[in-house]
Write a protein that holds these residues in place. Structure first.
Motif, PDB file in Angstrom:
ATOM      1  N   ASN A 140       5.490  -8.850  15.972  1.00  0.00           N
ATOM      2  CA  ASN A 140       4.757  -7.578  15.985  1.00  0.00           C
ATOM      3  C   ASN A 140       5.095  -6.682  14.797  1.00  0.00           C
ATOM      4  OD1 ASN A 140       3.218  -7.861  18.505  1.00  0.00           O
ATOM      5  ND2 ASN A 140       5.232  -7.826  19.478  1.00  0.00           N
ATOM      6  N   HIS A 141       5.627  -7.274  13.744  1.00  0.00           N
ATOM      7  CA  HIS A 141       5.799  -6.541  12.499  1.00  0.00           C
ATOM      8  C   HIS A 141       4.467  -6.551  11.749  1.00  0.00           C
ATOM      9  CE1 HIS A 141      10.251  -7.868  12.786  1.00  0.00           C
ATOM     10  NE2 HIS A 141      10.068  -6.713  13.399  1.00  0.00           N
ATOM     11  N   VAL A 142       4.113  -5.423  11.204  1.00  0.00           N
ATOM     12  CA  VAL A 142       2.820  -5.294  10.547  1.00  0.00           C
ATOM     13  C   VAL A 142       3.024  -4.814   9.108  1.00  0.00           C
ATOM     14  CG1 VAL A 142       2.490  -2.927  11.359  1.00  0.00           C
ATOM     15  CG2 VAL A 142       0.506  -4.284  10.767  1.00  0.00           C
ATOM     16  N   SER A 143       2.207  -5.339   8.218  1.00  0.00           N
ATOM     17  CA  SER A 143       2.269  -4.919   6.823  1.00  0.00           C
ATOM     18  C   SER A 143       0.849  -4.747   6.300  1.00  0.00           C
ATOM     19  CB  SER A 143       3.024  -5.947   5.975  1.00  0.00           C
ATOM     20  OG  SER A 143       2.377  -7.211   6.029  1.00  0.00           O
ATOM     21  N   GLY A 144       0.702  -3.888   5.347  1.00  0.00           N
ATOM     22  CA  GLY A 144      -0.620  -3.639   4.791  1.00  0.00           C
ATOM     23  C   GLY A 144      -0.527  -2.933   3.465  1.00  0.00           C
ATOM     24  N   GLN A 145      -1.658  -2.459   3.026  1.00  0.00           N
ATOM     25  CA  GLN A 145      -1.733  -1.813   1.729  1.00  0.00           C
ATOM     26  C   GLN A 145      -2.636  -0.596   1.822  1.00  0.00           C
ATOM     27  OE1 GLN A 145      -2.178  -4.335  -1.888  1.00  0.00           O
ATOM     28  NE2 GLN A 145      -4.099  -3.225  -2.189  1.00  0.00           N
ATOM     29  N   VAL A 146      -2.171   0.514   1.271  1.00  0.00           N
ATOM     30  CA  VAL A 146      -2.977   1.729   1.208  1.00  0.00           C
ATOM     31  C   VAL A 146      -3.222   2.044  -0.262  1.00  0.00           C
ATOM     32  CG1 VAL A 146      -3.163   4.167   1.815  1.00  0.00           C
ATOM     33  CG2 VAL A 146      -1.936   2.600   3.325  1.00  0.00           C
ATOM     34  N   THR A 147      -4.487   2.188  -0.614  1.00  0.00           N
ATOM     35  CA  THR A 147      -4.848   2.509  -1.993  1.00  0.00           C
ATOM     36  C   THR A 147      -5.374   3.934  -2.065  1.00  0.00           C
ATOM     37  OG1 THR A 147      -5.429   0.201  -2.447  1.00  0.00           O
ATOM     38  CG2 THR A 147      -6.284   1.852  -3.961  1.00  0.00           C
ATOM     39  N   LEU A 148      -4.732   4.753  -2.878  1.00  0.00           N
ATOM     40  CA  LEU A 148      -5.212   6.098  -3.147  1.00  0.00           C
ATOM     41  C   LEU A 148      -5.959   6.098  -4.473  1.00  0.00           C
ATOM     42  CD1 LEU A 148      -2.158   8.359  -2.192  1.00  0.00           C
ATOM     43  CD2 LEU A 148      -4.062   7.618  -0.757  1.00  0.00           C
ATOM     44  N   GLN A 149      -7.059   6.818  -4.501  1.00  0.00           N
ATOM     45  CA  GLN A 149      -7.884   6.799  -5.703  1.00  0.00           C
ATOM     46  C   GLN A 149      -8.490   8.175  -5.958  1.00  0.00           C
ATOM     47  OE1 GLN A 149     -11.780   4.467  -6.132  1.00  0.00           O
ATOM     48  NE2 GLN A 149     -10.279   3.063  -7.006  1.00  0.00           N
TER      49      GLN A 149
ATOM     50  N   LEU B  25      -8.506  13.165  -3.353  1.00  0.00           N
ATOM     51  CA  LEU B  25      -8.067  11.792  -3.141  1.00  0.00           C
ATOM     52  C   LEU B  25      -8.901  11.084  -2.082  1.00  0.00           C
ATOM     53  CD1 LEU B  25      -4.181  12.177  -3.118  1.00  0.00           C
ATOM     54  CD2 LEU B  25      -5.573  11.172  -4.931  1.00  0.00           C
ATOM     55  N   ASN B  26      -9.217   9.830  -2.347  1.00  0.00           N
ATOM     56  CA  ASN B  26      -9.784   8.928  -1.347  1.00  0.00           C
ATOM     57  C   ASN B  26      -8.707   7.921  -0.968  1.00  0.00           C
ATOM     58  OD1 ASN B  26     -12.378  10.039  -1.295  1.00  0.00           O
ATOM     59  ND2 ASN B  26     -12.989   8.870  -3.095  1.00  0.00           N
ATOM     60  N   ALA B  27      -8.741   7.447   0.258  1.00  0.00           N
ATOM     61  CA  ALA B  27      -7.748   6.482   0.715  1.00  0.00           C
ATOM     62  C   ALA B  27      -8.437   5.322   1.403  1.00  0.00           C
ATOM     63  CB  ALA B  27      -6.767   7.139   1.673  1.00  0.00           C
ATOM     64  N   GLU B  28      -7.872   4.147   1.241  1.00  0.00           N
ATOM     65  CA  GLU B  28      -8.430   2.955   1.875  1.00  0.00           C
ATOM     66  C   GLU B  28      -7.308   2.042   2.346  1.00  0.00           C
ATOM     67  OE1 GLU B  28     -11.653  -0.601   0.876  1.00  0.00           O
ATOM     68  OE2 GLU B  28     -10.519   0.348  -0.726  1.00  0.00           O
ATOM     69  N   PHE B  29      -7.419   1.565   3.572  1.00  0.00           N
ATOM     70  CA  PHE B  29      -6.470   0.601   4.102  1.00  0.00           C
ATOM     71  C   PHE B  29      -6.985  -0.812   3.858  1.00  0.00           C
ATOM     72  CE2 PHE B  29      -3.082   2.633   6.414  1.00  0.00           C
ATOM     73  CZ  PHE B  29      -3.542   3.919   6.612  1.00  0.00           C
ATOM     74  N   SER B  30      -6.068  -1.710   3.538  1.00  0.00           N
ATOM     75  CA  SER B  30      -6.405  -3.120   3.477  1.00  0.00           C
ATOM     76  C   SER B  30      -6.279  -3.693   4.882  1.00  0.00           C
ATOM     77  CB  SER B  30      -5.428  -3.847   2.544  1.00  0.00           C
ATOM     78  OG  SER B  30      -4.133  -3.846   3.118  1.00  0.00           O
ATOM     79  N   TYR B  31      -6.327  -5.026   4.985  1.00  0.00           N
ATOM     80  CA  TYR B  31      -5.999  -5.659   6.265  1.00  0.00           C
ATOM     81  C   TYR B  31      -4.595  -5.254   6.689  1.00  0.00           C
ATOM     82  CZ  TYR B  31      -9.767  -9.098   5.524  1.00  0.00           C
ATOM     83  OH  TYR B  31     -10.968  -9.718   5.325  1.00  0.00           O
ATOM     84  N   PHE B  32      -4.374  -5.223   7.992  1.00  0.00           N
ATOM     85  CA  PHE B  32      -3.027  -5.165   8.531  1.00  0.00           C
ATOM     86  C   PHE B  32      -2.649  -6.591   8.914  1.00  0.00           C
ATOM     87  CE2 PHE B  32      -2.463  -0.547  10.243  1.00  0.00           C
ATOM     88  CZ  PHE B  32      -2.472  -0.087   8.935  1.00  0.00           C
ATOM     89  N   ASP B  33      -1.605  -7.126   8.318  1.00  0.00           N
ATOM     90  CA  ASP B  33      -1.121  -8.462   8.664  1.00  0.00           C
ATOM     91  C   ASP B  33      -0.056  -8.351   9.732  1.00  0.00           C
ATOM     92  OD1 ASP B  33      -2.510 -10.426   7.024  1.00  0.00           O
ATOM     93  OD2 ASP B  33      -1.632  -9.369   5.326  1.00  0.00           O
ATOM     94  N   LEU B  34      -0.228  -9.097  10.823  1.00  0.00           N
ATOM     95  CA  LEU B  34       0.663  -9.025  11.974  1.00  0.00           C
ATOM     96  C   LEU B  34       1.345 -10.365  12.187  1.00  0.00           C
ATOM     97  CD1 LEU B  34       1.455  -7.156  14.453  1.00  0.00           C
ATOM     98  CD2 LEU B  34      -0.348  -8.374  15.697  1.00  0.00           C
ATOM     99  N   ASP B  35       2.690 -10.342  12.313  1.00  0.00           N
ATOM    100  CA  ASP B  35       3.392 -11.596  12.569  1.00  0.00           C
ATOM    101  C   ASP B  35       3.751 -11.719  14.050  1.00  0.00           C
ATOM    102  OD1 ASP B  35       5.690 -10.093  13.097  1.00  0.00           O
ATOM    103  OD2 ASP B  35       6.657 -10.560  11.193  1.00  0.00           O
ATOM    104  N   HIS B  36       4.457 -12.782  14.420  1.00  0.00           N
ATOM    105  CA  HIS B  36       4.728 -13.056  15.828  1.00  0.00           C
ATOM    106  C   HIS B  36       5.750 -12.092  16.434  1.00  0.00           C
ATOM    107  CE1 HIS B  36       7.763 -15.387  13.588  1.00  0.00           C
ATOM    108  NE2 HIS B  36       8.538 -15.170  14.626  1.00  0.00           N
TER     109      HIS B  36
END
Length: 210
Positions: free
Chosen positions: A93-102, A80-91
């Motif tokens: 300090n909650h963070v969201s993102g995307q991890v793609t496994l391939q 497996l390879n893994a890649e993180f997208s941007y981490f989006d941060l709100d005011h």
């Protein structure tokens, strides 16, 4: 109002509208900052409920990660390879993102069955490319005073994530709390009493951000 004055007034309003739209667009762009965060390690809680990204300045504790840790510990992991997208941060300090496994290349019948059971989709034509995308969410914490012990293995090369931080006009940013990750006497990393184990991720190109 004569025709000439009407046309001039209409043109002025149209120009004003364009200017306002441009200013709004510029204002929106100006409220987003992009920051690079050097990462020293990825860790998963042994109960499989959290993924922790240890950065030089901040720690990102992801508590909405689906079955990502389990898949990364499965027999598929070496391929497996893994890649993180941007981490989006709100005011807050909650963070969201995307991890793609391939997983690319020829697979055995057993691997194909396992991939299908784990929810991977095959999107390749000439070459099989199996992909699964995770939406992850959590909180950012300040890493001030935290030092990763030498006994904990680090990456063979530098790796970074890109944090996209939004600033809403008139909204005060919440204070960043200190990291809840601690170091036990035996050198083990702990989060809320739960041991953290390093996760070996083979990361795809650092430049291909979504």
């Amino acid at each position: 109002m004569n025709r000439r004055n009407f046309l001039l007034s209409t043109a002025a309003l149209a120009l004003s509208g364009c200017t306002t739209a441009s200013l709004l667009k510029k204002s929106t762009e100006d409220t987003i900052d992009y920051q690079r965060e050097k990462v020293s390690g990825f860790f998963a809680s042994v109960d499989g409920k959290k993924l922790v990204v240890l950065g030089a300045d901040y720690h990102y504790v992801m508590d909405q990660i689906g079955d990502l840790p389990q898949v990364l510990q499965s027999p598929l992991k070496p391929r497996l390879n893994a890649e993180f997208s941007y981490f989006d941060l709100d005011h807050d300090n909650h963070v969201s993102g995307q991890v793609t496994l391939q997983l690319k290349g020829k697979v055995s019948d057993a691997e194909r069955q396992k991939l299908q059971m784990e929810g991977f989709e095959c999107k390749g034509f000439q070459e099989e490319v199996w992909t699964k995308v995770y939406k992850v969410r959590g909180t950012r914490y300040l890493a001030k005073g935290f030092e990763l012990p030498a006994s904990v293995s680090k990456f063979n090369h530098d790796y970074e994530i890109i944090v996209r931080e939004s600033h809403s006009p008139g909204v005060k940013r919440a204070m960043v709390l200190l990291t809840p990750v601690t170091l036990a006497m035996d050198g083990v990393l702990v989060l809320g009493g739960i041991v953290l184990a390093p996760v070996a991720l083979i990361v795809l190109s650092n430049t291909h951000w979504r």
